[in-house]
Design an enzyme around this catalytic site. Structure first.
Site, PDB file in Angstrom:
ATOM      1  N   GLU A 107      18.734  -5.645 -52.434  1.00 16.94           N
ATOM      2  CA  GLU A 107      18.643  -4.330 -53.067  1.00 16.94           C
ATOM      3  C   GLU A 107      17.514  -3.506 -52.442  1.00 16.94           C
ATOM      4  O   GLU A 107      16.363  -3.933 -52.435  1.00 16.94           O
ATOM      5  CB  GLU A 107      18.384  -4.513 -54.570  1.00 16.94           C
ATOM      6  CG  GLU A 107      19.487  -5.289 -55.272  1.00 16.94           C
ATOM      7  CD  GLU A 107      19.031  -5.875 -56.589  1.00 16.94           C
ATOM      8  OE1 GLU A 107      17.983  -5.430 -57.101  1.00 16.94           O
ATOM      9  OE2 GLU A 107      19.711  -6.776 -57.105  1.00 16.94           O
TER      10      GLU A 107
ATOM     11  N   GLU B 233      22.590 -10.068 -58.094  1.00 16.41           N
ATOM     12  CA  GLU B 233      21.999 -11.208 -57.386  1.00 16.41           C
ATOM     13  C   GLU B 233      23.045 -12.265 -57.045  1.00 16.41           C
ATOM     14  O   GLU B 233      22.986 -12.894 -55.981  1.00 16.41           O
ATOM     15  CB  GLU B 233      20.867 -11.813 -58.226  1.00 16.41           C
ATOM     16  CG  GLU B 233      19.597 -10.991 -58.267  1.00 16.41           C
ATOM     17  CD  GLU B 233      19.704  -9.769 -59.172  1.00 16.41           C
ATOM     18  OE1 GLU B 233      18.856  -8.867 -59.043  1.00 16.41           O
ATOM     19  OE2 GLU B 233      20.639  -9.722 -60.006  1.00 16.41           O
TER      20      GLU B 233
ATOM     21  N   GLN C 137      14.836  -8.777 -55.373  1.00 11.07           N
ATOM     22  CA  GLN C 137      13.799  -7.755 -55.502  1.00 11.07           C
ATOM     23  C   GLN C 137      12.621  -8.261 -56.328  1.00 11.07           C
ATOM     24  O   GLN C 137      11.465  -7.973 -56.013  1.00 11.07           O
ATOM     25  CB  GLN C 137      14.391  -6.487 -56.110  1.00 11.07           C
ATOM     26  CG  GLN C 137      13.470  -5.287 -55.977  1.00 11.07           C
ATOM     27  CD  GLN C 137      14.218  -3.986 -56.247  1.00 11.07           C
ATOM     28  OE1 GLN C 137      14.292  -3.557 -57.395  1.00 11.07           O
ATOM     29  NE2 GLN C 137      14.755  -3.370 -55.205  1.00 11.07           N
TER      30      GLN C 137
ATOM     31  N   ASP D 187      12.347 -13.264 -60.516  1.00  9.04           N
ATOM     32  CA  ASP D 187      12.781 -13.546 -61.891  1.00  9.04           C
ATOM     33  C   ASP D 187      14.299 -13.476 -62.029  1.00  9.04           C
ATOM     34  O   ASP D 187      14.916 -14.255 -62.768  1.00  9.04           O
ATOM     35  CB  ASP D 187      12.156 -12.534 -62.855  1.00  9.04           C
ATOM     36  CG  ASP D 187      10.664 -12.368 -62.661  1.00  9.04           C
ATOM     37  OD1 ASP D 187      10.263 -11.982 -61.541  1.00  9.04           O
ATOM     38  OD2 ASP D 187       9.911 -12.607 -63.614  1.00  9.04           O
ATOM     39  N   PHE D 188      14.914 -12.539 -61.322  1.00  6.60           N
ATOM     40  CA  PHE D 188      16.342 -12.297 -61.492  1.00  6.60           C
ATOM     41  C   PHE D 188      17.210 -13.230 -60.645  1.00  6.60           C
ATOM     42  O   PHE D 188      18.430 -13.069 -60.588  1.00  6.60           O
ATOM     43  CB  PHE D 188      16.644 -10.836 -61.194  1.00  6.60           C
ATOM     44  CG  PHE D 188      15.832  -9.908 -62.055  1.00  6.60           C
ATOM     45  CD1 PHE D 188      16.031  -9.886 -63.424  1.00  6.60           C
ATOM     46  CD2 PHE D 188      14.833  -9.120 -61.515  1.00  6.60           C
ATOM     47  CE1 PHE D 188      15.261  -9.060 -64.245  1.00  6.60           C
ATOM     48  CE2 PHE D 188      14.059  -8.297 -62.312  1.00  6.60           C
ATOM     49  CZ  PHE D 188      14.274  -8.264 -63.682  1.00  6.60           C
ATOM     50  N   ILE D 189      16.567 -14.207 -60.017  1.00  3.36           N
ATOM     51  CA  ILE D 189      17.351 -15.233 -59.329  1.00  3.36           C
ATOM     52  C   ILE D 189      18.141 -16.052 -60.333  1.00  3.36           C
ATOM     53  O   ILE D 189      19.106 -16.729 -59.985  1.00  3.36           O
ATOM     54  CB  ILE D 189      16.424 -16.149 -58.489  1.00  3.36           C
ATOM     55  CG1 ILE D 189      17.236 -16.875 -57.418  1.00  3.36           C
ATOM     56  CG2 ILE D 189      15.656 -17.120 -59.371  1.00  3.36           C
ATOM     57  CD1 ILE D 189      16.381 -17.642 -56.423  1.00  3.36           C
TER      58      ILE D 189
ATOM     59  N   HIS E 131       8.773  -9.758 -64.709  1.00  2.00           N
ATOM     60  CA  HIS E 131       8.423  -9.592 -63.302  1.00  2.00           C
ATOM     61  C   HIS E 131       7.247 -10.477 -62.886  1.00  2.00           C
ATOM     62  O   HIS E 131       6.500 -10.127 -61.970  1.00  2.00           O
ATOM     63  CB  HIS E 131       8.091  -8.120 -63.003  1.00  2.00           C
ATOM     64  CG  HIS E 131       9.223  -7.180 -63.258  1.00  2.00           C
ATOM     65  ND1 HIS E 131       9.440  -6.627 -64.495  1.00  2.00           N
ATOM     66  CD2 HIS E 131      10.203  -6.714 -62.446  1.00  2.00           C
ATOM     67  CE1 HIS E 131      10.516  -5.833 -64.428  1.00  2.00           C
ATOM     68  NE2 HIS E 131      10.993  -5.875 -63.195  1.00  2.00           N
TER      69      HIS E 131
END
Length: 306
Positions: free
Chosen positions: A29, A60, A82, A85-87, A127
């Site tokens: 992203e 993701e 990016q 955390d969002f993995i 984050h």
């Protein structure tokens, strides 16, 4: 020689690998025109073109899935989360597909999934996470977590060249710092390495205690030999990491020491970790939750006197 930050060393390593091997490309992203949220890929699109620096939708799972498909076809993708955390949105893709592809179907999957992690930057609960323990028990993945400028560059280059999928974690607190390490390398990784080194200096000056600090660098696989050598040399072990205490990697390290070097121990294996709570935004609360130098000093003094 000009001074180089952790972020710039990471950029250099990726740039050099893209120069060296045309199969290497970047996707994620805002990695293209914007240069990434932290500007790690700034200028890459202009140099290498949009076919090798690809802006993706905010998904993701799709990013990792596209990278896996490209890797199967002989390319070497570097996928950016990016914020790491969002993995979690790509957990299924990474653990059930990417990590098993070679074993299950003989599919080569040389790919890197990298992104900023960690706290000490007032990023709050969405984050600031350290997700390494969630992937530690996944056969087929490798996990890399550098703490110095030299390792940031060297390990991204070796990760890109690796024939297996690599999860490459970059601590945000380190990005803008010029950090090298003259120590021989207490057991830790990431930002807590520097907290541990500060504690070691303080303990030597104030207490006359000699502390060996071991930087793990890679978490999967773990360097068993280095860990056991430190245990045999010091006979006491304090494990420090920024991740939460319950289920954190400290438990795995402690178990291995008990299995392989128990007879060398002169005291209990201790841990200094984050508390088992979501990371707060408030500076005073974040400082309380995360491991600080004074926490490491206090635990070391107790262990030394045991």
């Amino acid at each position: 020689m000009p001074e180089v930050t952790f972020l710039e060393a990471l950029r250099q390593g990726m740039w050099e690998e893209m120069e060296r091997d045309e199969r290497v490309f970047i996707l994620g992203e805002d990695v293209g025109a914007y240069g990434g949220a932290f500007k790690v890929t700034d200028g890459f699109a202009k140099r290498f073109g949009e076919s090798r620096v690809i802006d993706t939708p905010i998904s993701e799972a799709a990013i990792v899935g596209a990278a896996a498909g490209a890797a199967h076809m002989g390319l070497r993708p570097v996928a950016e989360m990016q914020f790491i955390d969002f993995i979690s949105c790509a957990y299924d893709m990474l653990t059930n597909y990417v990590a098993t592809a070679r074993y299950r179907a003989g599919l080569s999957t040389p790919m890197v999934v990298r992104g900023p992690c960690g706290g000490y930057v007032r990023g709050g609960p969405f984050h600031s996470q350290n997700p390494e323990a969630a992937f530690l028990h996944t056969p087929g993945l490798k996990i890399v977590y550098p703490a110095t400028v030299r390792d940031a560059k060297g390990l991204i280059k070796s990760s890109i060249r690796d024939e297996d999928p690599v999860l490459y974690l970059e601590h945000k607190w380190l990005y803008r710092r010029i950090i090298s390490c003259a120590y021989d390398m207490l057991t830790n990784y990431g930002a807590t390495l520097w907290k541990s080194l500060e504690a070691a200096d303080q303990l030597e000056k104030e207490d006359g205690l000699s502390v060996e600090v071991l930087d793990l660098r890679t978490l999967l696989p773990l360097d068993n030999a280095a860990i056991m050598r430190t245990v045999q040399k010091t006979n006491k072990v304090l494990i420090v990491h920024e991740d939460t205490r319950t289920g954190g990697i400290a438990g795995e390290i402690a178990a291995r020491i008990n299995e392989q070097a128990f007879e060398w121990l002169d005291g209990p294996i201790m841990r200094v970790t984050a508390h088992d709570v979501p990371l707060p935004y408030a500076p005073t609360l974040e400082d309380f939750v995360l491991p600080q130098t004074e926490d490491i000093v206090k635990a070391s003094r107790w262990l030394a006197a045991y």
